[in-house]
Scaffold this motif. Structure first.
Motif, PDB file in Angstrom:
ATOM      1  N   UNK A 136       0.822  -1.206   0.000  1.00 60.51           N
ATOM      2  CA  UNK A 136       0.000   0.000   0.000  1.00 60.51           C
ATOM      3  C   UNK A 136       0.858   1.260   0.000  1.00 60.51           C
ATOM      4  N   UNK A 137       2.040   1.130   0.602  1.00 59.96           N
ATOM      5  CA  UNK A 137       2.881   2.314   0.727  1.00 59.96           C
ATOM      6  C   UNK A 137       3.508   2.727  -0.593  1.00 59.96           C
ATOM      7  N   UNK A 138       3.360   1.885  -1.598  1.00 57.31           N
ATOM      8  CA  UNK A 138       3.855   2.277  -2.917  1.00 57.31           C
ATOM      9  C   UNK A 138       2.845   3.170  -3.622  1.00 57.31           C
ATOM     10  N   UNK A 156       8.195  -0.992  11.419  1.00 55.69           N
ATOM     11  CA  UNK A 156       8.335  -1.905  10.285  1.00 55.69           C
ATOM     12  C   UNK A 156       8.539  -3.293  10.867  1.00 55.69           C
ATOM     13  N   UNK A 157       7.459  -4.059  10.858  1.00 53.50           N
ATOM     14  CA  UNK A 157       7.487  -5.382  11.475  1.00 53.50           C
ATOM     15  C   UNK A 157       8.049  -6.392  10.476  1.00 53.50           C
ATOM     16  N   UNK A 158       8.566  -7.495  10.987  1.00 51.33           N
ATOM     17  CA  UNK A 158       9.152  -8.533  10.123  1.00 51.33           C
ATOM     18  C   UNK A 158      10.150  -7.884   9.159  1.00 51.33           C
ATOM     19  N   UNK A 173       9.084  -4.245   0.423  1.00 52.96           N
ATOM     20  CA  UNK A 173       9.806  -3.685   1.562  1.00 52.96           C
ATOM     21  C   UNK A 173      10.905  -2.721   1.123  1.00 52.96           C
ATOM     22  N   UNK A 174      11.405  -2.923  -0.103  1.00 53.47           N
ATOM     23  CA  UNK A 174      12.502  -2.072  -0.558  1.00 53.47           C
ATOM     24  C   UNK A 174      12.076  -0.607  -0.631  1.00 53.47           C
ATOM     25  N   UNK A 175      10.792  -0.366  -0.889  1.00 63.88           N
ATOM     26  CA  UNK A 175      10.360   1.025  -1.031  1.00 63.88           C
ATOM     27  C   UNK A 175      10.180   1.717   0.321  1.00 63.88           C
ATOM     28  N   UNK A 176      10.359   0.969   1.416  1.00 63.39           N
ATOM     29  CA  UNK A 176      10.111   1.581   2.727  1.00 63.39           C
ATOM     30  C   UNK A 176      11.164   2.606   3.122  1.00 63.39           C
ATOM     31  N   UNK A 177      12.287   2.622   2.380  1.00 71.97           N
ATOM     32  CA  UNK A 177      13.304   3.619   2.723  1.00 71.97           C
ATOM     33  C   UNK A 177      12.751   5.037   2.517  1.00 71.97           C
ATOM     34  N   UNK A 178      11.715   5.151   1.685  1.00 74.03           N
ATOM     35  CA  UNK A 178      11.182   6.495   1.428  1.00 74.03           C
ATOM     36  C   UNK A 178      10.498   7.098   2.655  1.00 74.03           C
ATOM     37  N   UNK A 179      10.137   6.264   3.618  1.00 76.07           N
ATOM     38  CA  UNK A 179       9.486   6.805   4.815  1.00 76.07           C
ATOM     39  C   UNK A 179      10.395   7.806   5.511  1.00 76.07           C
ATOM     40  N   UNK A 180      11.664   7.438   5.603  1.00 77.71           N
ATOM     41  CA  UNK A 180      12.637   8.312   6.262  1.00 77.71           C
ATOM     42  C   UNK A 180      12.833   9.603   5.495  1.00 77.71           C
ATOM     43  N   UNK A 206      19.099  -1.093   3.675  1.00 76.69           N
ATOM     44  CA  UNK A 206      17.980  -1.001   2.724  1.00 76.69           C
ATOM     45  C   UNK A 206      16.815  -0.162   3.245  1.00 76.69           C
ATOM     46  N   UNK A 207      16.643  -0.141   4.550  1.00 72.24           N
ATOM     47  CA  UNK A 207      15.549   0.686   5.072  1.00 72.24           C
ATOM     48  C   UNK A 207      16.008   2.123   5.307  1.00 72.24           C
ATOM     49  N   UNK A 208      17.293   2.373   5.069  1.00 78.15           N
ATOM     50  CA  UNK A 208      17.813   3.714   5.279  1.00 78.15           C
ATOM     51  C   UNK A 208      17.759   4.111   6.742  1.00 78.15           C
ATOM     52  N   UNK A 209      18.350   3.256   7.588  1.00 78.50           N
ATOM     53  CA  UNK A 209      18.320   3.514   9.034  1.00 78.50           C
ATOM     54  C   UNK A 209      19.736   3.578   9.609  1.00 78.50           C
TER      55      UNK A 209
END
Ligand code: ADP
Ligand code: ZN
Length: 665
Positions: A136-138, A156-158, A173-180, A206-209
């Motif tokens: 959905x986040x895409x 971000x679970x799992x 999951x790769x697109x989750x780095x955009x959250x940051x 990959x999550x940009x953390x």
């Protein structure tokens, strides 16, 4: 599926700046009814509440959810939880609502109106927690929606799903780095039960953390008893284990292939153990129905491939059994970790044999992937085999694998601690096995599998032995000093130690570079004795009351408290049915046990019990007291298990026994 129905909505948080550690603790007491944080939880919550990013590594059942739920309640705004498991979101949200937390989810199972309602609640600031699937986040529409509301924290679970090497990889999951990037001021917390260093690095990258603080909890699960038994007739062994130690208990049985899942589920059902299959070959409706029964019924067994289990947070899974060897310790630990989340004694039981080693080695060789992939798979398998063959404490081995110090040299709650295995000098036996392999190859130009080698050693004139004239070999019958099971055990251990190898699609035995040192007598080969009767003890919390016939969930309770426990359980089942939720959402077993141990006479007493928060006290308090008050002291009789039935064929995998592919998702 209804997203927002039923339970009344009652805000439970006082929001606003000035949220601090004591507010976190108050929320823990008030909402969840728990006395104290566990281990790292407190530090994690404090860090995230203060706005910091975090990477949390905690074993399954360690208590990851509170690490983001409490910050979401304490910080102003809505906590957005990214979870890959849409089938479980309804239960997660139901569980939170039962605690009085304003939770909702948005996923593809909802119709337009349901989604709209949740979105409106979010925009109005009426949600404490919002669960979303990563895909959905895409969508721009989702990002726009989030941008219009106020977000307290992203969880971000799992998080290991972002790791491309792992078997749970989710491209979304790769697109989750955009959250940051889009929300630099909102703290992000990534959580996983996968513990290898390589995975940690992949997650942070990959999550940009990069600035996330790492919290590594202890991976010990002291209430789980680890046992690995030699495989003889696995289904029969499993049945005996269930009857002796876990009658009436919920549990998961893992098998490698869909076929053996089906056969094992049928076998258990035919023998009076209620069991349902679960694998990726079943249609989605059947899978969902079986999963839902597992969550909602007491004491159902699910027989499954690794397709089952991620995100299932049923707290009272009393055993996890493996009928086939897992491919890695990570997998084994994640699967066994699904037992005993409620902290009560539970068992991780595995039957493991020669065929497992042959099968897994064959799979690696014939499988896809390049050389590096194969080497990696082989080293994972070697670590798993070392765990199976160790004469030392299993828990110690597991913790060491995850880079952690065991609390003590011997844990006292694994089979090798309970019944230390004997070792024997297997040098001569090893030489006999290796010489047989050498003779076949040098004198006949032949390669054979383990079964034929054992028949030759034992001097058995089977059809296959006669067909190939193997009774003419000088090694024929040189192994009559050991029994068949001992030879199989010896070969298994030689394979595990790398002194023998498996080749080709038939799993023929061949020498390794190391074999020569044994044949030339340059080294000794200590072997573990095959236990005649595997260790059986149900100690867990240390009371060591042996495997009784009573319902195992109440085994550790003093007998006089069992009627009260059963009465509460029956009441809980009724409640759960009425509301259409899993029973543990009402109260879990650990809470029921605490209640009957304390026998509260008033709401005030009841409020002090772990797991009884404000909302549950208000909803169920009077009823619980009424159930306790109505007890007349007569104990319900425990059902006797039915008579034993027939065992199935042996465990040698047939051609139809293709293991479940990893990419089932
Ligand atoms: P994980 O997600 O790490 O597998 P969960 O968050 O599902 O684990 O927690 C496992 C169980 O432990 C749940 O039943 C939860 O309610 C319970 N739990 C977690 N933290 C605490 C605590 N501080 N006190 C008591 N019980 C807890
Ligand atoms: Zn131990």
């Amino acid at each position: 599926m209804e997203a927002t129905g039923g339970i009344s909505e009652m805000p439970v948080v006082t929001e606003g700046p000035g949220a601090d550690a004591s507010e976190a603790l108050t929320t823990l007491h008030r909402v969840f009814g728990y006395d104290a944080f566990r281990g790292e939880q407190e530090a994690i919550v404090e860090h995230v509440v203060a706005g910091g990013d975090a990477l949390v590594l905690m074993p399954t059942g360690g208590g990851k959810s509170l690490c983001y739920q409490i910050p979401a309640l304490v910080r102003p705004g809505t906590g957005v939880v990214v979870s890959p498991l849409i089938a479980l979101m309804q239960d997660q949200v139901d569980a939170l609502r039962a605690l009085g937390v304003r939770a909702g989810f948005v996923n593809s199972t909802q119709d337009f109106d349901e989604r709209r309602t949740v979105e409106a609640e979010f925009l109005a600031g009426e949600l404490d927690l919002l669960y979303l699937a990563p895909e959905r986040l895409r969508l721009d529409s989702t990002l726009d929606l989030l941008a219009r509301g106020k977000i307290s924290v992203f969880a971000i679970d799992e998080a290991h799903c972002v790791a491309q090497w792992g078997h749970d990889f989710r491209p979304d999951y790769l697109s989750l780095s955009l959250l940051g990037e889009r929300w630099p001021d909102v703290p992000r917390i990534a959580l996983t039960a996968t513990a290898t260093r390589a995975t940690h690095q992949e997650i942070t990258q990959r999550l940009g953390l990069p600035a996330a603080r790492h919290f590594v909890a202890s991976f010990d699960r002291p209430n789980i008893q680890y046992r690995i038994v030699p495989k003889a007739d696995p289904r029969k062994q499993l049945l005996a284990f269930l009857r002796e130690e876990h009658p009436g208990d919920a549990g998961i049985v893992y098998c490698l292939s869909r076929n053996s899942v089906e056969r094992t589920a049928e076998f258990l059902s035919a023998n009076g153990v209620e069991a349902v299959p679960y694998h990726a070959g079943l249609d989605a409706g059947t899978r969902a129905a079986h999963q839902s029964r597992f969550l909602r019924e007491d004491g159902l067994v699910v027989v499954a491939t690794i397709a089952f289990g991620m995100g299932i947070d049923k707290p009272d899974v009393r055993f996890v059994a493996h009928l086939d060897l897992p491919k890695s310790i990570e997998g084994y630990y994640q699967e066994t970790g699904r037992a005993g989340r409620d902290g009560l004694p539970s068992t991780a039981w595995m039957a493991y044999g020669l065929n497992d080693v042959v099968q897994q080695r064959k799979l690696i060789q014939s499988g896809e992937g390049d050389e590096a992939f194969r080497r990696r798979a082989a080293s994972h398998l070697d670590a798993m085999l070392a765990l199976c063959e160790t004469a030392g404490c299993r828990r110690g081995r597991l913790l060491a694998y995850f880079g952690q110090e065991p609390g003590a040299a011997a844990c006292g709650n694994c089979d090798t601690c309970l019944t230390p295995p004997e070792t024997w000098d297997g040098t001569v036996a090893a030489q006999k096995v290796l010489s047989t392999v050498v003779r076949l190859q040098r004198e006949r130009g032949q390669k054979f599998g383990a079964l034929q080698i054992v028949d030759i050693l034992l001097g058995k004139r089977t059809a296959k032995v006669i067909q190939f004239d193997h009774d003419q070999l000088s090694v024929f019958g040189i192994g009559q000093d050991l029994a068949e099971g001992e030879w199989r055990g010896a070969i298994r251990q030689l394979l595990a130690q790398g002194l023998l190898a498996v080749e080709g699609e038939y799993g023929t035995l061949v020498l390794t570079e190391e074999s020569g040192t044994v044949l030339r007598g340059e080294r000794e080969v200590p072997l573990r004795k095959e236990p005649k009767k595997p260790a059986v003890s149900r100690s867990g919390s240390g009371s060591g009351r042996g495997g009784g016939k009573a319902k195992a969930a109440v085994t550790e309770l003093p007998e006089e408290l069992q009627p009260a426990f059963e009465a509460l359980r029956a009441w809980r089942t009724g409640q759960a049915k009425e509301q259409g939720v899993p029973p543990y959402i009402i109260f879990n077993d650990a809470t029921l046990r605490a209640i009957v141990s304390r026998m509260p006479g008033s709401l005030r007493d009841l409020a002090g019990i772990s797991g009884v928060g404000e909302k549950k006290l208000a909803t169920y308090g009077e009823e619980v007291l009424a159930v306790l008050a109505s007890l007349d002291g007569s104990a319900p009789a425990a059902a006797e298990p039915p008579a034993p039935g027939e065992a199935p064929e042996d465990d040698w995998p047939g051609p139809e026994d293709e293991p479940e592919p990893d990419d089932w998702i």
